[in-house]
Motif scaffolding. Structure first.
Motif, mmCIF file in Angstrom:
data_model
loop_
_atom_site.group_PDB
_atom_site.id
_atom_site.type_symbol
_atom_site.label_atom_id
_atom_site.label_comp_id
_atom_site.label_asym_id
_atom_site.label_seq_id
_atom_site.Cartn_x
_atom_site.Cartn_y
_atom_site.Cartn_z
ATOM 1 N N LYS A 298 58.661 82.963 29.920
ATOM 2 C CA LYS A 298 59.178 83.916 28.934
ATOM 3 C C LYS A 298 58.107 84.923 28.498
ATOM 4 O O LYS A 298 58.438 86.027 28.075
ATOM 5 C CB LYS A 298 59.740 83.170 27.717
ATOM 6 N N ALA A 299 56.835 84.532 28.612
ATOM 7 C CA ALA A 299 55.760 85.454 28.241
ATOM 8 C C ALA A 299 55.704 86.662 29.179
ATOM 9 O O ALA A 299 55.143 87.694 28.844
ATOM 10 C CB ALA A 299 54.420 84.715 28.258
ATOM 11 N N GLU B 40 58.707 98.253 12.777
ATOM 12 C CA GLU B 40 58.465 96.844 12.437
ATOM 13 C C GLU B 40 59.153 95.899 13.416
ATOM 14 O O GLU B 40 58.646 94.817 13.709
ATOM 15 C CB GLU B 40 58.955 96.561 11.013
ATOM 16 N N MET C 143 56.986 93.086 15.095
ATOM 17 C CA MET C 143 57.327 91.683 14.908
ATOM 18 C C MET C 143 57.541 91.009 16.264
ATOM 19 O O MET C 143 57.109 89.883 16.482
ATOM 20 C CB MET C 143 58.591 91.580 14.046
ATOM 21 N N HIS C 144 58.187 91.723 17.172
ATOM 22 C CA HIS C 144 58.414 91.159 18.501
ATOM 23 C C HIS C 144 57.077 90.927 19.209
ATOM 24 O O HIS C 144 56.901 89.926 19.895
ATOM 25 C CB HIS C 144 59.299 92.104 19.312
ATOM 26 N N VAL D 143 63.721 90.839 27.780
ATOM 27 C CA VAL D 143 65.160 90.579 27.827
ATOM 28 C C VAL D 143 65.911 91.578 26.940
ATOM 29 O O VAL D 143 65.593 91.738 25.767
ATOM 30 C CB VAL D 143 65.474 89.139 27.363
ATOM 31 N N ARG E 126 61.900 97.247 22.816
ATOM 32 C CA ARG E 126 61.492 95.952 22.293
ATOM 33 C C ARG E 126 61.210 94.974 23.437
ATOM 34 O O ARG E 126 60.244 94.215 23.397
ATOM 35 C CB ARG E 126 62.590 95.398 21.386
ATOM 36 N N ARG F 106 54.400 90.170 17.791
ATOM 37 C CA ARG F 106 53.826 88.979 17.178
ATOM 38 C C ARG F 106 54.387 87.709 17.829
ATOM 39 O O ARG F 106 53.662 86.739 18.058
ATOM 40 C CB ARG F 106 54.136 88.982 15.677
ATOM 41 N N TYR F 107 55.698 87.718 18.131
ATOM 42 C CA TYR F 107 56.281 86.562 18.820
ATOM 43 C C TYR F 107 55.591 86.347 20.169
ATOM 44 O O TYR F 107 55.501 85.237 20.672
ATOM 45 C CB TYR F 107 57.789 86.749 19.045
ATOM 46 N N PHE F 108 55.130 87.460 20.776
ATOM 47 C CA PHE F 108 54.431 87.352 22.049
ATOM 48 C C PHE F 108 52.959 86.994 21.857
ATOM 49 O O PHE F 108 52.227 86.846 22.824
ATOM 50 C CB PHE F 108 54.538 88.663 22.834
ATOM 51 N N GLY F 109 52.535 86.912 20.598
ATOM 52 C CA GLY F 109 51.155 86.534 20.312
ATOM 53 C C GLY F 109 50.164 87.658 20.540
ATOM 54 O O GLY F 109 48.969 87.409 20.765
ATOM 55 N N ARG G 198 58.021 78.521 28.474
ATOM 56 C CA ARG G 198 57.210 79.372 27.614
ATOM 57 C C ARG G 198 56.356 80.339 28.439
ATOM 58 O O ARG G 198 56.290 81.535 28.133
ATOM 59 C CB ARG G 198 56.315 78.521 26.710
#
Lengths: 259, 308
Positions: free
Chosen positions: B78-79, B98, B102-103, B83, B150, B105-108, B75
């Motif tokens: 990957k932060a 979007e 959204m991507h 990729v 992205r 958001r996956y990264f916080g 984790r």
């Protein structure tokens, strides 16, 4: 491949869930009538053919018997459809999950997020169906206000089963086995359309293993306002089943995505 | 570990059942490099970079990224990664913008940061005017640019790309290559898996040649060319003339040669001497190319074993 519970982050899982909610919100009103009408059509058909006859089932009018059934069916079907066909589409056709696990979100989070979302969808549709039936006057117990919680538990279980299947099927057609050989018999034997109390003993034992049976009993007791120890035993059955099965989809989806 | 070591792979092996896809891979990627993984299809490139990205399991060996073990710190690793997959996997239910939000958001990332970054990368890849469009209305080239945008949303220190210019037209390819070069100048280390030799030559500061799951050669492109093949090449299309006739005449000047699909490649240290002989033979310039050897010539040694 070892499953590490530390690999799950609730924050990341809710992000997966949020993605699905965002898309759902965009198309909600397109798919909404279809999803809502299906259970209501069931209800209307039964109301016309059987409900007008005054003989009761279990001492109550059949429609009152049918009200919780329609709520359960609508929630279980939305959860099942979401966790099988829809997740399979996102996973295998869109390769969406692959793009998600390339970020700090792990495959375990994806599994939990998808379970959460499929459950949420069941709660949304079950609650809407319940509200509509309540407006028509088919629910009179205030205990029915607790239904969303019960639906959440029941649907989690079906979401777990759904994601587990999705992680192992090769194509869409494989789901047919689940729908016709598992789900349909489960609906007929779990006391959805008619009481399951008078079934032969051997079948009753078998039916005890059906999650739908327990979900059905809890929902029915609540809509009727019957608060008894049995209610809690049934809820306990569902919770225990969730704990027993929860690791399975996490493990299998990881294997599917990571290999 | 030295400070600037970004990826270190030791003895990495991957098996699918009884098939060995990667066999004892050792490599190091340093910061600010563009590290190429050059190989034919099915050589194990994608598997290798997927393992570095933490989205594929390994059979044995060790992968360290940013000094962290991929098994225990996926984790955290990957932060810091971006990729870019070979296969387009944009979220078709969301718009261009979007997709990036959204991507993020996956990264916080916070909403404000996400919007700032999305705008930055949309502009960088000339996608800003199309941010409200649906994915299905984008061309292949635009989709590829969006995929890279992205991947940049989390401000990665390492960008991993699988066939970045695959299926792109000439202009789009140039744009992508220029943008990747620019990113590298800004300090983004890159790993590029490709079968495109021109791409490897243009982008990579270091590369490995991967074939059947094994590293065949390793080095910088110019060094590889200098060490592996003679500096000059003459290509002749064989039509009316026989290969042996030519080889008999040019004799010792040819260091080695290769026959491929009706073409004769002659490698030499002094190509001009061969050219003189060929001119005497009356072979026209149209059917003949005289050039410096390049990465393609190095690559050809390993892609098949016809070189004599």
């Amino acid at each position: 491949m070892r499953l590490d519970l530390n690999a799950i982050s609730l924050k990341s899982s809710t992000r997966v869930c949020y993605r699905n909610f965002t898309v759902f919100r965009k198309t909600f009103f397109l798919g909404f009538p279809a999803t809502l009408f299906e259970p209501l059509i069931y209800f209307a058909v039964f109301a016309i053919f059987i409900g007008t006859r005054k003989e009761g089932v279990e001492g109550r009018a059949y429609l009152k018997f049918l009200t919780p059934s329609i709520i359960v069916l609508s929630s279980v079907f939305s959860t099942t459809l979401e966790s099988t066909v829809c997740v399979f589409m996102r996973m295998s056709l869109q390769k969406l999950h692959l793009s998600i696990i390339s970020t700090p979100v792990n495959s375990e989070d994806v599994a939990v997020g998808e379970i959460l979302w499929a459950t949420t969808k069941g709660v949304i549709f079950g609650t809407i169906t319940g509200t509509v039936l309540a407006i028509f006057g088919f629910i009179d117990s205030p205990w029915a206000l607790l239904l969303p919680v019960v639906i959440f538990l029941g649907c989690s279980l079906f979401a777990i089963i759904g994601i587990t299947l999705t992680s192992i099927v090769r194509n869409f057609d494989n789901f047919q086995y689940y729908f016709t050989l598992v789900l349909t018999p489960m609906v007929f034997f779990s006391g959805v359309f008619f009481p399951s109390e008078n079934l032969p003993k051997i079948i009753k034992i078998l039916v005890w293993f059906f999650p739908l049976k327990h979900f059905m009993v809890v929902t029915r007791e609540l809509t009727l306002g019957h608060i008894s120890p049995r209610l809690f035993i049934e809820i306990a059955w569902i919770i225990v089943a969730i704990f027993i099965l929860i690791l399975l989809p996490l493990k299998l989806l990881k294997r599917r995505l990571i290999n | 570990m030295t400070i600037n070591q970004v990826v270190k792979i030791q003895n990495l092996t991957k098996k699918f059942g009884s098939v060995t896809v990667l066999d004892g891979i050792n490599l190091e990627v340093h910061s600010n490099q563009c590290f190429g993984i050059l190989g034919p299809n099915a050589s194990g490139k994608t598997t290798l970079i997927r393992m570095i990205s933490g989205i594929s399991s390994k059979t044995s060996g060790e992968i360290n990224v940013f000094g962290m073990n991929i098994d225990s710190s996926a984790r955290a690793i990957k932060a810091k990664l971006g990729v870019v997959p070979q296969e387009e996997n944009l979220d078709v239910n969301l718009t261009v913008e979007e997709n990036l939000l959204m991507h993020a958001r996956y990264f916080g990332l916070s909403k404000i940061t996400a919007r700032e970054r999305a705008n930055k990368w949309l502009k960088f890849f000339h996608l800003y005017d199309r941010k409200l469009e649906k994915i299905e209305s984008l061309s292949t080239g635009l989709k590829k640019r969006l995929l890279i945008a992205r991947a940049m949303i989390g401000d990665p220190q390492l960008l991993i790309l699988d066939e970045p210019s695959d299926n792109l037209d000439f202009w789009c390819q140039e744009l992508v290559w220029n943008k990747l070069k620019q990113l590298r100048e800004e300090g983004v280390t890159q790993i590029v898996a490709t079968h495109n030799i021109e791409e490897a030559e243009r982008l990579c500061s270091n590369l490995i040649i991967l074939d059947s799951g094994k590293i065949r050669k390793q080095g910088d492109p110019l060094g590889l060319i200098a060490n592996e093949v003679p500096p000059e090449v003459i290509e002749i299309s064989l039509k009316d003339i026989k290969c042996n006739t030519i080889l008999d005449r040019v004799g010792k000047e040819v260091h080695c040669y290769k026959l491929q699909r009706g073409k004769l490649f002659m490698y030499a240290y002094d190509g001009l001497k061969i050219m003189d002989v060929l001119r005497q033979m009356g072979i026209g310039k149209i059917d003949m190319v005289f050039r410096k050897s390049n990465l393609r010539d190095v690559f050809m040694q390993f892609s098949d074993k016809e070189l004599k």
